[in-house]
Each structure stands twice: as C-alpha cells, then as structure tokens.
Design a protein around this motif. Structure first.
Motif, PDB file in Angstrom:
ATOM      1  N   ASN A  21      12.095  -0.157 -22.507  1.00  0.00           N
ATOM      2  CA  ASN A  21      13.288  -0.242 -21.639  1.00  0.00           C
ATOM      3  C   ASN A  21      13.016   0.200 -20.202  1.00  0.00           C
ATOM      4  N   ILE A  22      11.953  -0.340 -19.633  1.00  0.00           N
ATOM      5  CA  ILE A  22      11.615   0.054 -18.261  1.00  0.00           C
ATOM      6  C   ILE A  22      12.596  -0.625 -17.299  1.00  0.00           C
ATOM      7  N   ARG A  23      13.271   0.185 -16.509  1.00  0.00           N
ATOM      8  CA  ARG A  23      14.261  -0.356 -15.563  1.00  0.00           C
ATOM      9  C   ARG A  23      13.956   0.146 -14.160  1.00  0.00           C
ATOM     10  N   ILE A  24      14.219  -0.714 -13.172  1.00  0.00           N
ATOM     11  CA  ILE A  24      14.054  -0.273 -11.781  1.00  0.00           C
ATOM     12  C   ILE A  24      15.388   0.290 -11.310  1.00  0.00           C
ATOM     13  N   ASN A  25      15.401   1.549 -10.935  1.00  0.00           N
ATOM     14  CA  ASN A  25      16.643   2.174 -10.460  1.00  0.00           C
ATOM     15  C   ASN A  25      16.919   1.842  -9.001  1.00  0.00           C
ATOM     16  N   GLY A  26      15.861   1.758  -8.236  1.00  0.00           N
ATOM     17  CA  GLY A  26      16.059   1.464  -6.819  1.00  0.00           C
ATOM     18  C   GLY A  26      14.730   1.224  -6.143  1.00  0.00           C
ATOM     19  N   ILE A  27      14.786   0.549  -5.016  1.00  0.00           N
ATOM     20  CA  ILE A  27      13.548   0.356  -4.270  1.00  0.00           C
ATOM     21  C   ILE A  27      13.743   0.836  -2.840  1.00  0.00           C
ATOM     22  N   THR A  28      12.651   1.165  -2.203  1.00  0.00           N
ATOM     23  CA  THR A  28      12.704   1.461  -0.767  1.00  0.00           C
ATOM     24  C   THR A  28      11.770   0.481  -0.070  1.00  0.00           C
ATOM     25  N   GLY A  29      12.100   0.156   1.186  1.00  0.00           N
ATOM     26  CA  GLY A  29      11.327  -0.860   1.896  1.00  0.00           C
ATOM     27  C   GLY A  29      11.544  -2.189   1.217  1.00  0.00           C
ATOM     28  N   PRO A  30      10.639  -3.055   1.194  1.00  0.00           N
ATOM     29  CA  PRO A  30       9.378  -2.953   1.917  1.00  0.00           C
ATOM     30  C   PRO A  30       9.498  -3.537   3.314  1.00  0.00           C
ATOM     31  N   ASP A  31       8.481  -3.316   4.129  1.00  0.00           N
ATOM     32  CA  ASP A  31       8.369  -4.031   5.402  1.00  0.00           C
ATOM     33  C   ASP A  31       7.587  -5.311   5.120  1.00  0.00           C
ATOM     34  N   THR A  32       8.023  -6.399   5.733  1.00  0.00           N
ATOM     35  CA  THR A  32       7.288  -7.645   5.495  1.00  0.00           C
ATOM     36  C   THR A  32       6.760  -8.195   6.804  1.00  0.00           C
ATOM     37  N   HIS A  33       5.689  -8.899   6.711  1.00  0.00           N
ATOM     38  CA  HIS A  33       5.125  -9.525   7.900  1.00  0.00           C
ATOM     39  C   HIS A  33       4.467 -10.833   7.491  1.00  0.00           C
ATOM     40  N   ILE A  34       4.879 -11.926   8.142  1.00  0.00           N
ATOM     41  CA  ILE A  34       4.258 -13.221   7.849  1.00  0.00           C
ATOM     42  C   ILE A  34       3.353 -13.572   9.016  1.00  0.00           C
ATOM     43  N   SER A  35       2.128 -13.933   8.707  1.00  0.00           N
ATOM     44  CA  SER A  35       1.230 -14.362   9.792  1.00  0.00           C
ATOM     45  C   SER A  35       0.579 -15.687   9.417  1.00  0.00           C
ATOM     46  N   LEU A  36       0.131 -16.399  10.438  1.00  0.00           N
ATOM     47  CA  LEU A  36      -0.510 -17.693  10.215  1.00  0.00           C
ATOM     48  C   LEU A  36      -1.920 -17.470   9.695  1.00  0.00           C
ATOM     49  N   ASN A  37      -2.319 -18.308   8.765  1.00  0.00           N
ATOM     50  CA  ASN A  37      -3.651 -18.188   8.182  1.00  0.00           C
ATOM     51  C   ASN A  37      -4.321 -19.564   8.193  1.00  0.00           C
TER      52      ASN A  37
END
Ligand SMILES: *[C@@H]1O[C@H](CO)[C@@H](O)[C@H](O)[C@H]1NC(C)=O
Length: 465
Positions: free
Chosen positions: A69-85
């Motif tokens: 019964n693993i449950r996620i109670n809350g998350i913090t973040g994340p910061d995201t960054h998209i760059s060209l590849n």
C-alpha cells in the motif's frame, strides 16, 4: 541490371525528396520552448502526484519482509527545464529538486528461537531527486510525434521512519536493504511515469494537431508536416506542406516553392515563413474549379447600354432586353511576394450578354488583365488580407458592336469589380486563413514582413486557456 534498378530507385527517391519543399515553416525558438516548459512543468507536477508503486517484498535466510500500500502523500518541486538536443533529434527534459513523502504498511517475519511476525507503518521521504529525459521528435501522419529515448532518475537518499511494535530492532536489520530496494524502485517508477507522460500524453496531444483548415467552405489548406522536425541549437523547425486543394478533389500541384531564408535573430518565440506556393495553389484550384466567376445582371449594375453603345445598336436590335456581365478567370492568377507587398496578376474573360425575350446573345467579349495589390496582416492569429489597389487593362476579343465608348466600358468594368468582385474576395481575405497555431496560441508582439518570395511572421505567443 540490379545496379541500374537501384540507381533508378535512388534517383526516384531523390527527386521525390526534392519535390517536397515546404510551403511554410514554423520555427519555435528557445524562448518559445522556455514558455512551453512552464506549461509542461505544471502538467508534470500533477502527474507525479499520481505515481503508484507496486508492493515490495524480499527475504534473506529466515528473515522476510514486505512493504505494501505505498502511497504518495505529497511532492515538492520539481523544477523543470526543456532544452534543445540536436544530437538526439529532439529535446532534453531536465527535472531537478524533486521531493516526495510516502506512506506504506510493512510486515516482517524472522526467527530467533520462535518464529516472530510483526507489522506497522512506515514513512518514507525523498528529496533532491533529479531526472533527465531525452525525447526524439518525428513525423507521423503529417503531425509531429515524440518518443522518449532515454531516462535516468537519481534519488540521492531516502529517509525511512518505521512505526509500530517490535519493529525497531527487527527493521534496523533490514533498513539498508529496504532503503536500496525502495530507492531503486522509485527511480524506475519515476522514469516510467515521465516516459509514459511523454510517449502517450504528449504524443497524443501532438497527434491532435490540426493539419487541415477550410477556406471559404470550398477549399482545404493542408499544413501536414512533410518531414520530421529539424532541431538546431536555436530552434525546432516544422516544415509544413502548405498546399491548397479543392475540397473532395485533392490534386498534387506542379508549383515549386522557394525555400525560406534562414532566420538570423531569435528574440521572438515563433517565426513563421510562408512562400508563394500555398497562395499559388489556392489561386490555381480556384481557377480550375470555376470559383472565380461572377455573373452580374443589370439589376445589380445600373448601366445604360446606350452609354456603352453610342450608336444605340443594342437598343435597336434587342429592344427591352436585359444586360448581363459574365466574368470568369481566364487563367490561374499568379501571386507574388515582394518588398512589403503581395501582388496578384489575373486575367479574366468578360462577356457582355444580352437577354432578349427570344434569345441570348453575346455581342461583346473582352479580356481584362488585372493587377491587384493585397495588404496582408495577422488578425486574431489568422493570416488576413485586404485588396488595397488594382489596375486593369481591357482588350476586345470579339465585338458585334459598330462602336464602343471606351470610357464607359472602363467605368462598367470598374463598377463590376468594385461592387461585386472585390467585396466577395475581400470577405474571404477578411475572414482570414487559420494558421496551425490558431485556436491554441494567442499572438503578441507580432511583426509581419514581406520579402521577395516569402512572407514572414515573427511573434510571441501565449497558450489560450
Ligand atoms: C454564370 O453563367 C454561366 C452561363 O449561364 C454559367 O455557366 C455559370 O455557372 C454562371 N456562374 C455563376 C457563378 O453563377
């Protein structure tokens, strides 16, 4: 023989490749991608909230444990960054500062002298996790597609706090094992969630991209991609066909299109470039499908046949008859882009028709060559155009009239163009033509620039909520 065949196949493939020049290109710069990143970041945060983790268990000799019964109670973040590849033919999505708190049930069995079983709950916490995902862009059914090509997730550490009974002693034995197991599991599951988000959600979103738009109820403009998006370090470029065809009768066009000149400054989010190909295919199908036809009766154009015909021949030969002017394109109009101007050269056949009680005759047939200047603009994210000026030349193809008053003939043609032809064409121009971004993006800071062979739009944009 085999070599000849391969050579032929190669030639055919090459010529097909060259024939498929885009009628339009859309470049999204890093500024546009930074903006898209804000939107993608929000979607990703809510997706990460819903990660589910499967139950875990393990054993070592006589000791066994399980976490359920693993449950996620809350998350913090994340910061995201998209760059060209450019190397990967796509983009890199970097996610950092991801934290999560989880709650689960645990159960453990061990044997010292007696077999003992114990259970309770456990709080887990993750912080400072980072994810790097690389996704390649492709082309599918004329639309962009995206597929994740790699994902790595790094979770530096996991905090574990067990609650319940005799746990402390027992679980301390397993703490290291459980921590590593959950850490590995979480790394895999986070990547799975992100990859799924890209391969299904993002890909499905791209597959919804509108690649055909209707024009004046009779035409369809095909914006389908002719190849996979090209990625440079400055932008993603979509190459769109930009072919106009008659609805229900799609024909390939023989027009060629000039390539768009390279973009050299990238201060806006989007750079659109249209060459003359879409406009010329539009003009061509309009002509061959008799769209450019206008029949005007005297009721609409109050001309005196006596003015046109000074000798009164028409009146004498056809007393109390009606006059009709039939205008139809004589050839496909040709559209040119140059120096802040769009011009259209068109030729029309104009027949002056007389309807008498007993017969219909055409005493006068003309050829009118028209040169039209169109002012293009971007209105509500659509490409619009309005005719600002025109000049025309008349030549007589056939005349049964002894004498024609040329000034009156010119006035008649001008009146027909001003009162009937122009309002109809301007109405189509005023409604404008949807761009692939219409209805999705609202343009800001838009600049339009017409150069030899190309019409360019530089703009910022925001998603329409
Ligand atoms: C104009 O009249 C001609 C001859 O009657 C006809 O063939 C044509 O379809 C008409 N066009 C329009 C747009 O009404």
């Amino acid at each position: 023989m085999a070599a000849t065949v391969s050579f032929l196949i190669l030639l055919l493939t090459l010529s097909r490749g060259f024939a498929a020049e885009p009628g339009m290109t859309i470049k999204t710069t890093t500024k546009g991608i930074d903006y898209a990143n804000q939107i993608a970041g929000n979607a990703l945060r809510s997706k990460l909230q819903t990660i589910t983790l499967p139950d875990q268990s393990g054993s070592e000799g006589s000791k066994s444990w399980s976490i359920t019964n693993i449950r996620i109670n809350g998350i913090t973040g994340p910061d995201t960054h998209i760059s060209l590849n450019p190397g990967a033919g796509g983009v890199t999505l970097g996610i950092s500062n991801f934290g999560a708190s989880l709650h689960a049930d645990w159960r453990a069995r061990y044997r010292i002298i007696f077999k003992v079983s114990s259970s309770g709950s456990v709080d887990l916490s993750v912080s400072g996790a980072s994810i790097t995902l690389v996704a390649a862009l492709g082309e599918k059914n004329g639309r962009p597609s995206i597929v994740a090509s790699s994902c790595t997730c790094n979770i530096p550490d996991i905090g574990i706090k067990f609650h319940g009974g005799l746990a402390a002693v027992i679980l301390n034995i397993f703490r290291g094992v459980i921590r590593n197991k959950v850490r590995g599991l979480l790394q895999d599951e986070v990547c799975k969630a992100v990859v799924e988000q890209v391969n299904t959600r993002a890909d499905a979103k791209l597959a919804e991209m509108k690649v055909t738009v209707e024009i004046a109820k009779k035409f369809v403009l095909d914006y389908g991609l002719i190849r996979a998006p090209a990625i440079t370090s400055n932008y993603i470029e979509l190459a769109n066909r930009g072919l106009v065809y008659w609805k229900n009768n799609r024909q390939e066009s023989t027009f060629t299109s000039a390539p768009c000149p390279p973009v050299t400054e990238f201060s806006n989010m989007l750079y659109l470039c249209l060459n003359e190909f879409p406009a010329n295919t539009f003009a061509y199908v309009a002509h061959v499908n008799n769209f450019l036809q206008y029949n005007i009766t005297v009721d609409k154009i109050p001309v005196s046949s006596q003015l046109l015909d000074p000798t009164g021949q028409l009146q004498t030969e056809f007393p109390s008859s009606k006059l009709e002017i039939r205008i139809s394109s004589a050839a496909a109009p040709s559209v040119k882009f140059e120096n802040q101007k769009v011009t259209v050269a068109a030729a029309a056949n104009v027949d002056v028709v007389v309807h008498s009680q007993s017969s219909v005759v055409t005493p006068l047939q003309l050829r009118v060559s028209v040169s039209v200047t169109v002012q293009p603009s971007i209105v509500d994210g659509k490409l619009a155009g309005i005719i600002t000026a025109y000049t025309f030349n008349i030549s007589v193809r056939k005349s049964d009239l002894a004498n024609i008053n040329e000034a009156e003939l010119n006035a008649l043609i001008r009146q027909a163009i001003d009162e009937v032809v122009l309002p109809q064409i301007n109405e189509i121009g005023r409604q404008g033509i949807e761009l692939p971004s219409s209805g999705v993006l609202r343009f800001r800071n838009t600049r339009l620039n017409v150069q030899l062979g190309v019409l360019k739009v530089a703009t910022d944009a925001e998603f329409m909520g």
